[in-house]
Design an enzyme around this catalytic site. Structure first.
Site: not given
Length: 496
Positions: A330, A433
């Site tokens: 991310c 994630h």
């Protein structure tokens, strides 16, 4: 008829409220009670995504799993995601609401009470029991007038309320008795019992302590819960990273995770840390890289601030010259690229900065936030065609400057490239994630580092282990009455 509420409040932050709520949810669920967790407001950058693409605190998703439920936004209507010391993004009912300074948010808290109460009522209509969690301490006197999380929830629901204290940090008597003293008389009446948490040693040695607490508080002690190491559940927030590290001395592989400012979703790396022979170390100084065989740049709520911090701390050259594998997840993925642009100042003051230059991508921030659960397929050479599940939470959009995607994301029947990798797969990053929670992928990456899986028994269910541990420590008759949750609080207190 609305279901009863059992409330868990603490003498301070990080006394174990979230874990105890998880335990109580699993204990209730395996007794056949339809139970749901609830926390009006949570402050954490560890977030989860519901099936509808709504953001809630990761700890609430864990509690939902303990209750054998899919998480829903009603369980956590307000999530505060800090971007710095004073500024946070406010998530309301799973969607970004505003980014505010602390004082601005404080002035708007009363506006949010209707959302809190309606979310709680919705759960009470659907389930047999709601187990609600407070935040911090319920007696921060300078903040109490605007509280929408602790005793206001308990009073609204007339909840049987448990007060939890952490004996491991010391001062248990002052913490518990002082908290009770500072509660208003009507609030104190809601306290149905006390729990002494994280006791090390023989609980029989605290028999006198129980007697003192019960005599001075005029409240029953529901139990003394022993310390439970290596539970394997995600931490609620980054406060856990400030505790002294307990490194495994037998680990043959050390993975460094740079502890970026406003670090987010660092529970991504818990599955790695739980493997035998692997240590995950959170590092703040460049010289600590020398002890690591692999390096991860994690998510962060403020990518440009994290980029500046890396430069100020002297990380740039050590990362660029690091000889082992490097991974970015991310915000960490964005940091590995060539350039990061925030033209609308969506994070802090915005602006443009050069990345670390290790992957051929550029990132531009836009107002539309991507939050969704996804399926994916790996293109990384050591995990070719490996299927993946996970979730995305990010503002930025990254453009590949070379045809080197790390994954293909599959959403609603459409596929698109995600992430980027160096040709040999040694440096890579993505927005997914939970990627290391995929066992085959995790084993493949660790195997590429020279790690070998250990044969042994399958890991036990951490929720069952936690529930057994807590239930054994609590008085069964008092626990049964609390979980039965009779509607009239006064009758419950009398029976206790």
């Amino acid at each position: 008829m609305l279901a009863p509420v059992l409330m868990v409040v603490g003498t301070a932050s990080s006394v174990g409220k979230s874990t105890l709520v998880s335990a109580l949810c699993r204990i209730a669920a395996r007794r056949g009670i339809r139970v749901a967790p609830f926390k009006a407001q949570n402050m954490s950058n560890n977030a989860a995504v519901t099936a509808n693409g709504e953001e809630i605190a990761r700890s609430i998703a864990v509690q939902a799993a303990a209750a054998k439920l899919a998480p829903s936004v009603q369980m956590n209507p307000i999530l505060i995601k800090p971007e710095g010391q004073r500024r946070s993004q406010i998530i309301v009912q799973g969607r970004p609401w505003r980014t505010l300074d602390a004082i601005d948010y404080w002035q708007r808290k009363q506006m949010l009470w209707d959302i809190v109460s309606s979310s709680l009522d919705s759960l009470r209509q659907e389930y047999d029991l709601v187990i609600a969690e407070g935040a911090g301490s319920p007696v921060e006197l300078n903040l109490k007038a605007h509280d929408i999380t602790n005793m206001r929830v308990a009073t609204y629901a007339q909840a049987q309320t448990l007060l939890v204290g952490d004996i491991d940090v010391g001062g248990i008597f002052a913490a518990m008795l002082g908290t009770l003293m500072l509660l208003e008389p009507a609030e104190r009446q809601l306290i149905a019992g006390l729990i002494v948490n994280r006791f090390r040693g023989d609980p029989a040695l605290f028999t006198d302590g129980i007697a003192i607490l019960e005599q001075r508080s005029n409240k029953p002690v529901l139990g003394v819960v022993p310390w439970l190491p290596q539970l394997g559940l995600p931490e609620e927030d980054a406060v856990a990273l400030e505790r002294p590290a307990q490194m495994a001395t037998t680990a043959g592989l050390t993975i460094g995770v740079i502890q970026l400012p406003a670090i987010a979703n660092f529970d991504d790396f818990d599955p790695l840390a739980q493997e035998h022979g692997v240590a995950v170390r959170y590092i703040k100084q460049p010289h600590e890289l020398a002890d690591c065989q692999a390096l991860i740049l994690p998510g962060t709520k403020h990518t440009l601030a994290a980029r500046q911090w890396l430069s100020e701390q002297g990380f740039d050259q050590p990362i660029q010259q690091f000889q082992g594998p490097i991974v970015g997840i991310c915000g960490g993925y964005q940091l590995l690229g060539q350039q990061i642009d925030d033209p609308q100042a969506l994070e802090g003051n915005g602006g443009t900065m050069g990345g670390l230059g290790l992957l051929p991508i550029t990132t531009v921030f836009s107002a539309e936030k991507q939050t969704r659960q996804v399926q994916a397929t790996s293109h990384l050479p050591w995990a070719k065609d490996c299927p993946l599940t996970g979730y995305e939470i990010h503002l930025g959009r990254s453009e590949l400057l070379a045809d080197q995607p790390a994954l293909t994301i599959e959403v609603a029947g459409a596929n698109h490239a995600d992430g980027c990798m160096r040709a040999d797969g040694k440096i890579w990053g993505c927005y997914l994630h939970g990627i290391f929670a995929n066992r085959a992928f995790r084993y493949a990456w660790l195997g590429s580092l020279g790690w070998q899986a250990q044969a042994g028994q399958p890991a036990s269910d951490p929720f069952e282990r936690l529930a057994d541990h807590v239930e054994q420590a609590l008085k069964p008759n008092l626990l049964a009455k609390l979980l039965n949750g009779e509607q009239k609080r006064a009758e419950n207190i009398a029976k206790l």
